[in-house]
Write an enzyme that holds these catalytic residues in place. Structure first.
Site, short mmCIF file in Angstrom:
data_model
loop_
_atom_site.label_atom_id
_atom_site.label_comp_id
_atom_site.label_asym_id
_atom_site.label_seq_id
_atom_site.Cartn_x
_atom_site.Cartn_y
_atom_site.Cartn_z
N THR A 44 -50.15 -6.03 -10.99
CA THR A 44 -51.11 -7.10 -10.69
C THR A 44 -52.52 -6.76 -11.14
OG1 THR A 44 -49.81 -7.80 -8.81
CG2 THR A 44 -52.10 -8.45 -8.79
N ASP A 116 -44.45 -5.95 -14.98
CA ASP A 116 -44.45 -6.17 -13.54
C ASP A 116 -43.55 -5.05 -13.03
OD1 ASP A 116 -43.36 -7.06 -10.95
OD2 ASP A 116 -44.43 -8.90 -11.37
N SER A 117 -43.95 -4.32 -11.99
CA SER A 117 -43.18 -3.13 -11.63
C SER A 117 -41.78 -3.46 -11.13
CB SER A 117 -43.93 -2.27 -10.62
OG SER A 117 -43.91 -2.85 -9.35
N SER A 118 -41.51 -4.72 -10.84
CA SER A 118 -40.14 -5.10 -10.47
C SER A 118 -39.20 -4.91 -11.67
CB SER A 118 -40.09 -6.56 -10.03
OG SER A 118 -40.99 -6.76 -8.99
N THR A 148 -47.57 -2.74 -7.51
CA THR A 148 -47.36 -2.18 -6.17
C THR A 148 -45.90 -2.27 -5.70
OG1 THR A 148 -47.94 -4.28 -5.14
CG2 THR A 148 -49.72 -2.67 -5.42
N ASP A 149 -45.15 -3.23 -6.27
CA ASP A 149 -43.81 -3.48 -5.73
C ASP A 149 -42.91 -2.24 -5.75
OD1 ASP A 149 -44.51 -6.04 -5.20
OD2 ASP A 149 -43.45 -6.95 -6.88
#
Ligand code: ASP
Length: 590
Positions: A44, A116-118, A148-149
């Site tokens: 993010t 995106d860390s996902s 952060t995920d």
């Protein structure tokens, strides 16, 4: 070679040709600069709205940071020719002067695509670790920008992949993009940079909302709040709400007796299985099917499972008999797995091993790391049970502070008895005592200080650690002892000198050899001007001076300020001894 490393080599060559900077800092020495590499993996912090939803925005972060005075001091960069001294110039920035009167110079490399860390997988963990390894010697610390995920998973994994780490690696990110007016990204990045550049914390950490945590102890607990992470079973390593306060008693001692290396082999056949009332045998059986090699079973309370469910226990037993390793971790946020209940003992009988107070994120990545090793099943189990990187609380019964005769006498003299006061006395006295013991080469005194819980890596009044002092004095045995006790080879004194630089200055050959064996290397600022110094040694026939720099790992072909190499200087002066020295250099350095 990547574009970045070509540029870094160029920077090395450039910095060698430039004269040593002469702008004095407040302490009257050369610029006090630390170098930090920022690896932007996504998240993010660097996202913008696309098609109504947030996703990473490529090539936007650096220019934005350059426009923020709190993130970049362009005037200083111009005045000190920063872009000539460090490369790649386009991605390099410098923070304003810190309270510690230091400049943190940072270079950003950006992954493509940003994630995106996902979307992250074990391959991405390995890539980050390998990049840290590639640039390890060029930088004093590393900041990893990350979503952060899954940040807690990556932080845990990196803590295992990075073996014998001696420098800070700090993951951070934000809940709101840095480009927005109200955001947490700027404070998080700034805090992470200041800590990575100024404190030799030899750990993989996570910095968020003014707290620095051990990376393998955190878990994300809030999807919205700026205070997104917690470290349920270990206090933070540092608090930066006001001044930055490091909790040195909690920070791990460096493990730099061996060279830093990355072991990026991971076993992907691992999984997390959360127990719930009524879970079916079929679910458990399917989950444990080959090729599953290791499972973190998230159990109730202090590590309990229904001992009335013989069907379920039979599936677990069958799996452990096949060699599947199952770690028992609690579903509770805090607390540890202990065998208090029959329902917990049932799992021990089924062959599970206790995960203690590890987070499921840490247990999973540890499994993945340990299972990739080419060792016996029993050895894997032993490794998983033991504390590798501070990920679990080991039951260490240390000597009590009040057992120390020395502390007893002082406490008596000052009429104090409470633990906090005793600790305060110890913390005030031991750095000075340890430095004094290092100066006179007294290992017994150092051992006594360690036994009373004194930290042998703390700096004394003049900013030097016991390791700096022992190297200056040439006390080889003391240096060996201090390294075995976790003294950090990358610690810098108040002049920015590492112990290796001190050993070079005082020409302690044995100490230089020993420090190099442990992976010690000169910091980027220490390398500046070395070419010129070697040229002057070549002109003066100072073979010992040349030899000590070569032993410290310096390239003997580094040019001086006028572009001539030491060998060229020697041959211009017809200095045969020096030319012979260069001829035989290979045998010396091997
Ligand atoms: N989905 C984002 C990520 O993990 C969330 C964040 O960065 O806060 O990449």
């Amino acid at each position: 070679m990547t574009e970045m490393s070509e540029k870094t080599c160029l920077a090395r060559a450039l910095s060698a040709t430039l004269p040593t900077p002469s702008t004095p800092s407040s302490k009257g020495c050369a610029w006090k600069e630390a170098r930090v590499l920022v690896i932007n993996t996504g998240g993010t912090i660097g996202m913008k709205i696309h098609d109504g939803v947030l996703s990473p925005e490529a090539n936007a972060l650096v220019n934005f940071l350059k426009s923020l005075p709190i993130m970049h001091d362009e005037q200083y960069a111009q005045d000190t020719k920063l872009y000539e001294r460090y490369a790649p110039a386009d991605n390099t920035m410098v923070l304003p002067l810190s309270k510690q009167e230091q400049r943190v110079v940072y270079t950003v490399i950006e992954y493509s695509p940003l994630l995106d860390s996902s979307n992250m997988s074990t391959k991405d963990w390995a890539k980050i670790a390998e990049d840290i390894e590639e640039y390890y010697e060029e930088y004093d610390g590393f900041v990893i920008l990350h979503g952060t995920d899954t940040m807690a998973y990556t932080a845990s994994a990196l803590s295992f992949l990075c073996e014998h780490l001696g420098k800070p690696v700090i993951l951070t990110g934000s809940q709101i993009p840095i480009f927005e007016m109200r955001n947490d990204g700027r404070a998080n990045l700034l805090g992470a940079l200041l800590i990575a550049g100024q404190y030799m914390i030899p750990e993989v950490c996570l910095y968020f909302h003014f707290k620095l945590y051990r990376g393998n102890r955190v878990t994300k607990v809030d999807a919205e709040s700026f205070n997104a992470f917690t470290s349920p079973n270990l206090e933070p390593l540092a608090n930066a709400e006001g001044d930055i306060k490091i909790n040195w008693d909690t920070v791990l001692k460096a493990d730099t007796c061996a060279k830093f290396r990355v072991n990026s082999e991971l076993n992907r056949n691992v999984g997390l299985l959360r127990l719930f009332p009524g879970i079916t045998t079929e679910t458990v059986r399917a989950f444990l099917q080959p090729p599953m090699a290791g499972v973190v079973l998230e159990t109730y309370g202090s590590g309990n499972a229904p001992d009335s469910r013989t069907d379920l226990l039979a599936e677990l037993t069958k799996a452990t008999d096949r060699g599947v390793i199952i770690i028992n971790c609690t579903q509770c946020l805090t607390g540890t797995v202990v065998m208090t209940y029959a329902t917990g003992k049932a799992l021990v009988d089924a062959g599970l091993i206790s995960g203690g107070d590890m987070t499921p994120e840490a247990a999973l990545s540890k499994l993945s790391y340990v299972l990739a090793k080419d060792i016996s099943l029993q050895d894997k189990k032993e490794l998983l049970k033991s504390n590798l990187r501070g990920e679990l609380t080991a039951n260490i019964q240390g000597a009590c502070l009040s057992d120390s005769r020395f502390i007893q006498l002082i406490a008596q003299f000052l009429s104090i008895s409470c633990k906090e006061e005793l600790e305060a006395i110890r913390n005030a006295l031991t750095p000075t005592l340890a430095c004094a013991a290092a100066k006179i080469g007294d290992i017994k005194a150092l051992e006594a200080i360690r036994e009373m819980g004194g930290n042998l890596s703390m700096e004394g009044n003049d900013g030097r650690t016991p390791l700096h002092i022992a190297t200056c004095e040439g006390h080889l045995k003391v240096v060996e002892y201090l390294l075995s006790q976790g003294a950090n080879v990358y610690a810098k004194d108040s002049y920015g000198d590492t112990p290796l630089r001190c050993a070079v200055r005082f020409r302690r050959k044995d100490v230089v050899r020993l420090l190099r064996k442990t992976g010690a290397h000169l910091s980027p600022s220490e390398v500046q001007g070395v070419g010129t110094e070697m040229c002057s040694y070549a002109a003066q026939s100072d073979i010992e001076g040349l030899e000590i720099w070569a032993l410290a790992g310096m390239d003997p072909n580094l040019p001086g300020y006028d572009g001539k190499t030491p060998l060229e200087v020697a041959s211009a002066a017809g200095n045969q001894r020096v030319m012979d020295f260069f001829q035989n250099l290979k045998d010396l350095v091997v």
